[in-house]
Design an enzyme around this catalytic site. Structure first.
Site, PDB file in Angstrom:
ATOM      1  N   ARG A 190       0.842  -1.210   0.000  1.00  8.79           N
ATOM      2  CA  ARG A 190       0.000   0.000   0.000  1.00  8.79           C
ATOM      3  C   ARG A 190       0.878   1.263   0.000  1.00  8.79           C
ATOM      4  NH1 ARG A 190      -4.839  -0.105   4.268  1.00  8.79           N
ATOM      5  NH2 ARG A 190      -3.526   0.984   5.739  1.00  8.79           N
ATOM      6  N   LYS A 205      11.078  -0.797   6.827  1.00 11.53           N
ATOM      7  CA  LYS A 205      11.374  -1.424   8.129  1.00 11.53           C
ATOM      8  C   LYS A 205      10.118  -2.208   8.505  1.00 11.53           C
ATOM      9  CE  LYS A 205      11.135  -1.615  12.105  1.00 11.53           C
ATOM     10  NZ  LYS A 205      10.602  -2.779  12.793  1.00 11.53           N
ATOM     11  N   PRO A 206      10.100  -3.528   8.175  1.00  9.89           N
ATOM     12  CA  PRO A 206       8.903  -4.313   8.509  1.00  9.89           C
ATOM     13  C   PRO A 206       8.841  -4.575  10.007  1.00  9.89           C
ATOM     14  CG  PRO A 206      10.604  -5.731   7.572  1.00  9.89           C
ATOM     15  CD  PRO A 206      11.165  -4.339   7.559  1.00  9.89           C
ATOM     16  N   GLY A 261       0.950   1.539  12.351  1.00  7.64           N
ATOM     17  CA  GLY A 261       1.152   0.872  13.637  1.00  7.64           C
ATOM     18  C   GLY A 261       0.320   1.524  14.719  1.00  7.64           C
ATOM     19  N   SER A 262       0.779   1.363  15.947  1.00  4.33           N
ATOM     20  CA  SER A 262      -0.004   1.825  17.093  1.00  4.33           C
ATOM     21  C   SER A 262       0.051   3.343  17.247  1.00  4.33           C
ATOM     22  CB  SER A 262       0.533   1.172  18.365  1.00  4.33           C
ATOM     23  OG  SER A 262       1.883   1.554  18.544  1.00  4.33           O
ATOM     24  N   VAL A 265       3.358   4.419  19.162  1.00  2.00           N
ATOM     25  CA  VAL A 265       4.592   4.573  18.374  1.00  2.00           C
ATOM     26  C   VAL A 265       4.419   5.692  17.336  1.00  2.00           C
ATOM     27  CG1 VAL A 265       6.253   3.408  16.875  1.00  2.00           C
ATOM     28  CG2 VAL A 265       5.256   2.173  18.793  1.00  2.00           C
ATOM     29  N   GLU A 283      -0.775   5.906   9.799  1.00  2.00           N
ATOM     30  CA  GLU A 283      -1.963   5.040   9.727  1.00  2.00           C
ATOM     31  C   GLU A 283      -2.005   4.261  11.036  1.00  2.00           C
ATOM     32  OE1 GLU A 283      -4.148   5.113   7.346  1.00  2.00           O
ATOM     33  OE2 GLU A 283      -3.065   6.355   5.919  1.00  2.00           O
ATOM     34  N   ARG A 311     -11.319 -11.553  11.364  1.00  5.41           N
ATOM     35  CA  ARG A 311     -10.209 -11.511  10.405  1.00  5.41           C
ATOM     36  C   ARG A 311      -8.917 -11.304  11.202  1.00  5.41           C
ATOM     37  NH1 ARG A 311      -9.140  -7.299   5.866  1.00  5.41           N
ATOM     38  NH2 ARG A 311      -9.825  -5.784   7.373  1.00  5.41           N
ATOM     39  N   CYS A 317      -6.819  -3.123  12.044  1.00  4.89           N
ATOM     40  CA  CYS A 317      -7.041  -1.746  12.516  1.00  4.89           C
ATOM     41  C   CYS A 317      -8.497  -1.319  12.349  1.00  4.89           C
ATOM     42  CB  CYS A 317      -6.132  -0.793  11.766  1.00  4.89           C
ATOM     43  SG  CYS A 317      -6.326  -0.909   9.981  1.00  4.89           S
ATOM     44  N   GLU A 415      -8.337   0.126  21.954  1.00  3.27           N
ATOM     45  CA  GLU A 415      -8.391  -0.792  20.818  1.00  3.27           C
ATOM     46  C   GLU A 415      -8.134  -2.209  21.350  1.00  3.27           C
ATOM     47  OE1 GLU A 415      -5.071  -0.494  18.073  1.00  3.27           O
ATOM     48  OE2 GLU A 415      -6.418  -0.833  16.393  1.00  3.27           O
ATOM     49  N   ILE A 416      -9.053  -3.157  21.074  1.00  4.56           N
ATOM     50  CA  ILE A 416      -8.911  -4.498  21.650  1.00  4.56           C
ATOM     51  C   ILE A 416      -7.829  -5.285  20.907  1.00  4.56           C
ATOM     52  CG2 ILE A 416     -10.084  -6.677  22.171  1.00  4.56           C
ATOM     53  CD1 ILE A 416     -12.750  -5.085  22.199  1.00  4.56           C
TER      54      ILE A 416
HETATM   55  N1  NAD Z   1      -4.550   2.564  10.182  1.00  2.47           N
HETATM   56  C1  NAD Z   1      -4.001   1.541   9.530  1.00  2.47           C
HETATM   57  O1  NAD Z   1      -3.975   1.490   8.315  1.00  2.47           O
HETATM   58  C2  NAD Z   1      -3.414   0.392  10.310  1.00  2.47           C
HETATM   59  C3  NAD Z   1      -3.134  -0.805   9.642  1.00  2.47           C
HETATM   60  C4  NAD Z   1      -2.595  -1.870  10.365  1.00  2.47           C
HETATM   61  C5  NAD Z   1      -2.354  -1.738  11.724  1.00  2.47           C
HETATM   62  N2  NAD Z   1      -2.631  -0.572  12.345  1.00  2.47           N
HETATM   63  C6  NAD Z   1      -2.410  -0.448  13.787  1.00  2.47           C
HETATM   64  O2  NAD Z   1      -1.162  -1.039  14.155  1.00  2.47           O
HETATM   65  C7  NAD Z   1      -1.226  -1.532  15.490  1.00  2.47           C
HETATM   66  C8  NAD Z   1      -0.745  -2.966  15.545  1.00  2.47           C
HETATM   67  O3  NAD Z   1       0.455  -3.132  14.881  1.00  2.47           O
HETATM   68  P1  NAD Z   1       1.848  -3.295  15.647  1.00  2.47           P
HETATM   69  O4  NAD Z   1       1.643  -4.015  16.938  1.00  2.47           O
HETATM   70  O5  NAD Z   1       2.804  -3.862  14.671  1.00  2.47           O
HETATM   71  O6  NAD Z   1       2.179  -1.777  15.969  1.00  2.47           O
HETATM   72  P2  NAD Z   1       3.495  -1.160  16.625  1.00  2.47           P
HETATM   73  O7  NAD Z   1       3.275   0.298  16.740  1.00  2.47           O
HETATM   74  O8  NAD Z   1       3.906  -1.905  17.834  1.00  2.47           O
HETATM   75  O9  NAD Z   1       4.637  -1.462  15.524  1.00  2.47           O
HETATM   76  C9  NAD Z   1       4.586  -0.864  14.243  1.00  2.47           C
HETATM   77  C10 NAD Z   1       6.002  -0.785  13.679  1.00  2.47           C
HETATM   78  O10 NAD Z   1       6.817   0.027  14.528  1.00  2.47           O
HETATM   79  C11 NAD Z   1       7.914  -0.735  15.030  1.00  2.47           C
HETATM   80  N3  NAD Z   1       8.103  -0.321  16.425  1.00  2.47           N
HETATM   81  C12 NAD Z   1       7.602  -0.885  17.559  1.00  2.47           C
HETATM   82  N4  NAD Z   1       7.983  -0.200  18.651  1.00  2.47           N
HETATM   83  C13 NAD Z   1       8.726   0.835  18.199  1.00  2.47           C
HETATM   84  C14 NAD Z   1       9.409   1.912  18.846  1.00  2.47           C
HETATM   85  N5  NAD Z   1       9.399   2.064  20.167  1.00  2.47           N
HETATM   86  N6  NAD Z   1      10.077   2.792  18.078  1.00  2.47           N
HETATM   87  C15 NAD Z   1      10.094   2.656  16.743  1.00  2.47           C
HETATM   88  N7  NAD Z   1       9.475   1.665  16.064  1.00  2.47           N
HETATM   89  C16 NAD Z   1       8.808   0.761  16.791  1.00  2.47           C
HETATM   90  C17 NAD Z   1       7.494  -2.198  14.868  1.00  2.47           C
HETATM   91  O11 NAD Z   1       8.571  -3.093  14.752  1.00  2.47           O
HETATM   92  C18 NAD Z   1       6.700  -2.119  13.582  1.00  2.47           C
HETATM   93  O12 NAD Z   1       7.568  -2.108  12.472  1.00  2.47           O
HETATM   94  C19 NAD Z   1      -2.685  -1.417  15.888  1.00  2.47           C
HETATM   95  O13 NAD Z   1      -2.855  -0.296  16.698  1.00  2.47           O
HETATM   96  C20 NAD Z   1      -3.392  -1.248  14.559  1.00  2.47           C
HETATM   97  O14 NAD Z   1      -4.652  -0.617  14.653  1.00  2.47           O
HETATM   98  C21 NAD Z   1      -3.146   0.488  11.679  1.00  2.47           C
HETATM   99  N1  LIG Z   2      -7.196  -4.389   7.790  1.00  2.93           N
HETATM  100  C1  LIG Z   2      -6.709  -3.229   7.205  1.00  2.93           C
HETATM  101  C2  LIG Z   2      -5.379  -2.924   7.662  1.00  2.93           C
HETATM  102  C3  LIG Z   2      -5.432  -2.745   9.157  1.00  2.93           C
HETATM  103  O1  LIG Z   2      -5.141  -3.603   9.911  1.00  2.93           O
HETATM  104  C4  LIG Z   2      -6.849  -3.307   5.724  1.00  2.93           C
HETATM  105  O2  LIG Z   2      -7.811  -3.950   5.350  1.00  2.93           O
HETATM  106  O3  LIG Z   2      -6.086  -2.728   4.950  1.00  2.93           O
END
Ligand code: NAD
Ligand SMILES: N[C@@H](CC=O)C(=O)O
Length: 513
Positions: A190, A205-206, A261-262, A265, A283, A311, A317, A415-416
């Site tokens: 995306r 950075k995955p 991500g969250s 972060v 996002e 899912r 998210c 967020e659960i």
């Molecule tokens: N809005 C969207 O499109 C979308 C899509 C998918 C997930 N999310 C959100 O992502 C969250 C879940 O994903 P997650 O657990 O991987 O999120 P996360 O914030 O823990 O991690 C996201 C990324 O940041 C890195 N990271 C983690 N801690 C970090 C730090 N202290 N400093 C820098 N980088 C760090 C992780 O390795 C990962 O690459 C949920 O809150 C979800 O709603 C949002």
């Molecule tokens: N589920 C979302 C990503 C968030 O987790 C999507 O459909 O792109």
């Protein structure tokens, strides 16, 4: 006994090795896209310190691979490579960028089964869902390969006859793309497809939990002929994330950060980017209301609840977080919901018929446990589930329904991100909107109603970036995906997503006769 080691490009070959987990490598060696190196400047590389970390299967704890635990020095090398590559990539014909992206898309399609297997192995989601993710993720590459040809400028009609105004669209430069664990392929495509179409070069950075999918995708981008330095993937352990991401945020050669991500972060990243006035696209998490009104088709609402909530075991998210059900259909909705939940099989996602896989890690399981315990201690009722499932595996939590949710409970606001349906009963539309909007987050919201006037009224009032009407699955490559309030900044997907990677340049040609 035959021993295996990694050769210099990260492939498994016969030989002696002390650092890799032999049994797993032997088992996985048929998955030719499983890598043990990061990808920088067109080469498969280890960390400069030679440190590694382990990636494991959340369904059973088996170690899948050991990959480089990189640091700032490694990110610096990737940034230099991306900066050098930017000069060429941003200047080749958009049609040539499009063609290379199309080659990559074709290879991703050809390898979709292997990619889906890797997603299930490292992320735990049921295989059918992984295949769906590969198709969904690939649709971004296909979409943006076409959009690459249509990044046009403008001629603006002005009021001054001696001047002509032009606007051009230009790639912002090197970008850092940081992604979450839950959609390890689609969250990258995306961002990456839009960035490549715009002419940017990238450092990906995955997630620490799911890096193998990203590396497999990089191998296919390499095979597709995408030039060296255009796509780089760096990997790091939980302990290295802050310094790797911190470097990307503070290096002025990186012109933009796109993060999924969250919220926690995301806020750190926003702060780290601010001193350089760096472009950010965030996002972040959601707290989606799923509102079922009396006029709704209950069978559709129940099926949509199941598909959008379970899912990725609730780790999406846009997953519904608070179910608001109107009093007239409350009992009927719950009765049907419990029947459907009873049919969900939990287990290892690579087994046929499994519909609910594990959560990603211990922290996620503990978070769910705490949310449910807190709600129960404050008066919530568990109708089904409500506990871990250790007989299935350490990271499994039973599909759960809890009712009588109140404002004082953490589950009401947080967020659960797990397989828990929390339900509140309401009487009036006004009441439903009050509860739905009583959150700092604003990603998605869902309305189930047979009343067209109500659908438009409620869609307008919901404080979210995306609304599903009588529909629980709303994602698509061609739409602007993103949230408002603390759920983020910017949009991904559609022509809107390109804008995150482009700058306008206004050119005034004056003194014309
Ligand atoms: N809005 C969207 O499109 C979308 C899509 C998918 C997930 N999310 C959100 O992502 C969250 C879940 O994903 P997650 O657990 O991987 O999120 P996360 O914030 O823990 O991690 C996201 C990324 O940041 C890195 N990271 C983690 N801690 C970090 C730090 N202290 N400093 C820098 N980088 C760090 C992780 O390795 C990962 O690459 C949920 O809150 C979800 O709603 C949002
Ligand atoms: N589920 C979302 C990503 C968030 O987790 C999507 O459909 O792109």
């Amino acid at each position: 006994m035959i021993l295996y080691r990694l050769n210099t490009i990260g492939h498994i070959v016969k030989g002696n090795s002390s650092s890799v987990i032999m049994n797993q490598l032997r088992k996985l060696s048929h998955l030719h896209l499983i890598k043990q190196r990061a990808y920088v400047d067109g080469k498969w590389v280890g960390a400069s310190t030679e440190k590694v970390f382990q990636v494991s299967n959340p369904a059973n704890g088996e170690i899948l691979s050991e990959i480089p635990d990189m640091n700032e020095k490694d990110v610096e090398a990737a940034t230099k490579a991306a900066l050098t590559a930017f000069k060429k990539w941003s200047n080749i014909r958009p049609y040539d960028r499009s063609k290379l992206m199309r080659n990559w898309f074709d290879l991703m399609v050809k390898n979709q089964e292997t990619l889906a297997q890797i997603i299930t192995l490292e992320g735990g989601k049921p295989y059918a869902e992984s295949v769906a993710e590969v198709n969904y993720g690939n649709s971004y590459i296909e979409f943006y390969a076409e959009e690459a040809k249509r990044i046009n400028g403008e001629i603006i009609s002005g009021t001054q006859p001696t001047k002509q105004y032009f606007v051009t669209s230009n790639p912002i430069g090197v970008v850092g793309l940081i992604t979450s664990f839950n959609f390890p392929l689609a969250m990258i495509t995306r961002k990456l497809s839009a960035a490549l179409a715009a002419g940017c070069t990238c450092i990906i950075k995955p997630s620490t939990d799911t890096p193998l999918t990203a590396l497999a995708m990089a191998e296919l981008a390499h095979q597709a002929g995408i030039p060296k330095g255009v796509v780089n993937v760096i990997t790091g352990s939980h302990g290295s994330n802050a310094s790797i991401v911190g470097y990307l945020c503070s290096n002025p050669d990186v012109k933009g950060i796109s993060f999924t991500g969250s919220v926690e972060v995301g806020k750190i990243i926003n702060e780290r980017c601010a001193p350089n006035i760096k472009r950010v696209c965030l996002e972040l998490g959601g707290n989606a209301p799923f509102i079922v009104y009396n006029s709704a088709n209950v069978a559709n609402a129940v099926q949509s609840a199941i598909s959008s909530k379970f899912r990725c075991s609730g780790q999406a998210c846009v997953a519904p977080n608070r179910f608001l059900v109107q009093d007239g259909i409350y009992d009927c909705f719950i009765e049907n919901l419990l029947v459907e939940i009873g049919k969900l099989k939990m287990g290892d996602g690579s087994h046929k018929d499994v519909k609910v896989g594990p959560l990603i890690n211990v922290a996620q399981v503990e978070k769910i446990r705490h949310l449910v315990e807190d709600a129960v201690s404050k008066g919530a009722n568990v109708l089904i589930g409500g506990r871990k499932a250790p007989l299935v595996g350490d990271l499994f939590y039973e599909p759960t329904v809890i009712t009588d949710i109140r404002e004082t409970m953490h589950i009401y606001r947080e967020e659960i991100f797990g397989p828990v349906i929390s339900i509140l009963k309401f009487r009036t539309e006004e009441e439903s909107l009050l509860v739905a909007n009583q959150t700092d987050l604003g990603l998605a919201g869902y309305i189930f109603s047979g009343d067209i006037n109500q659908i438009f009224r409620v869609s307008k009032e919901l404080e979210v970036g995306m609304v599903g009407v009588n529909e629980g699955i709303i994602s698509a490559a061609e739409i602007p995906f993103g949230g408002i309030k603390s759920s983020g900044i910017g949009r991904e997907g559609g022509h809107h997503g390109l804008r995150e990677f482009l700058d306008y340049k206004y050119i005034c040609v004056g003194n014309l006769n």
